[in-house]
Design an enzyme around this catalytic site. Structure first.
Site, short mmCIF file in Angstrom:
data_model
loop_
_atom_site.label_atom_id
_atom_site.label_comp_id
_atom_site.label_asym_id
_atom_site.label_seq_id
_atom_site.Cartn_x
_atom_site.Cartn_y
_atom_site.Cartn_z
N PRO A 172 0.83 -1.21 0.00
CA PRO A 172 0.00 0.00 0.00
C PRO A 172 0.86 1.26 0.00
CG PRO A 172 -0.84 -1.60 1.56
CD PRO A 172 0.48 -2.12 1.09
N GLU A 173 0.52 2.18 -0.88
CA GLU A 173 1.25 3.44 -0.99
C GLU A 173 0.38 4.57 -0.44
OE1 GLU A 173 2.86 3.89 -4.97
OE2 GLU A 173 3.05 1.73 -5.20
#
Length: 277
Positions: A2-3
């Site tokens: 996840p960014e």
């Protein structure tokens, strides 16, 4: 992993469900998850009210009374989820936080066990190196400071975008999409970028991240928000993971190379190489 858009979406979906509630107990099922904690471990959270939920870079921060904070890094497969109290959990659940009102629980689930948790006292950014070492937020940095962060550097621009000490929150997916939107080849040396190039890159960074947040992130495998809902920005990827498919702008097949140890997707026609200076 996840960014920024995914973690921002998680934080926004999680905050209404736990903010203002009093923690009853934190049960840790996988001890290596907790990398840092005050004396007494997670037991110090009992009776503390959740004051805020926010993001810094790719990390989620839950701030509580008494100057205590939980800092989560989801890594590859970590998930922060709200679940009904007493609802069955699976073997990948690593942490459960219950609240005194008996309402929904906060759970951390992680299949590959790469995620980590810090329980810190004091200002989170000053209490742990994982936060204090981060560069500025890409949605907050000014165009002038963005240009200065890149100026004169010989590193390839793709690697710089991934460097969390330069700019926090951008990962492989969004670096590729940002570079495509700005028309910059991933192996271009930052020193070869003109002021106009840097300005265009700054604009593309803000644009792509804002659109991704609006679409609630990209779900490729494990990512879901706190309510278990998938994101939708993966349907708008123009180069990432599209090797061999036609470029949406010119029809040239999308290529994949390795940059900074990561797969990098780009269009050789729309993103031409720049000569280093």
């Amino acid at each position: 992993m996840p960014e920024l858009p995914e973690v921002e979406t998680i934080v926004r979906s999680l905050a209404p469900g736990i903010r203002g509630r009093v923690i009853e107990r934190a049960r840790l099922f996988f001890k290596p998850l907790l990398r840092q904690a005050p004396r007494g471990g997670l037991a110090v959270l009992a009776g503390k009210r959740v004051l805020s939920v926010r993001r810094r870079g790719k990390m989620a921060i839950i701030e509580c009374e008494g100057g205590l904070s939980l800092v989560f890094h989801l890594k590859m497969t970590g998930q922060l989820l709200l679940a009904a109290s007493g609802e069955t959990w699976d073997k990948h659940t690593r942490l459960i936080v219950t609240f005194s009102d008996g309402g929904p629980e906060l759970r951390f689930r992680d299949v590959r066990k790469f995620g980590f948790l810090l329980c810190v006292s004091g200002t989170p950014e000053g209490a742990c190196a994982e936060l204090s070492s981060l560069g500025p937020e890409p949605l907050d940095i000014t165009i002038e400071d963005f240009g200065r962060a890149l100026r004169g550097r010989k590193a390839r621009i793709k690697g710089l975008l991934l460097d969390q000490t330069v700019i926090a929150g951008i990962g492989n997916i969004y670096a590729d999409e940002i570079l495509f939107d700005s028309g910059i080849h991933p192996v271009t040396r930052a020193a070869a970028l003109t002021k106009k190039d840097a300005g265009r890159l700054w604009e593309s960074t803000r644009k792509i991240l804002a659109l991704a947040i609006e679409a609630k992130g990209s779900t490729l495998r494990d990512y879901v928000d706190a309510e278990g809902k998938a994101g939708g920005f993966q349907f708008f990827h123009k180069v990432y993971d599209r090797e061999g498919e036609p470029c949406v702008k010119c029809g040239t097949p999308v290529q994949r190379i390795r940059v900074a140890g990561r797969s990098s997707y780009f269009c050789a026609r729309c993103q031409r190489k720049r000569r280093a200076v």
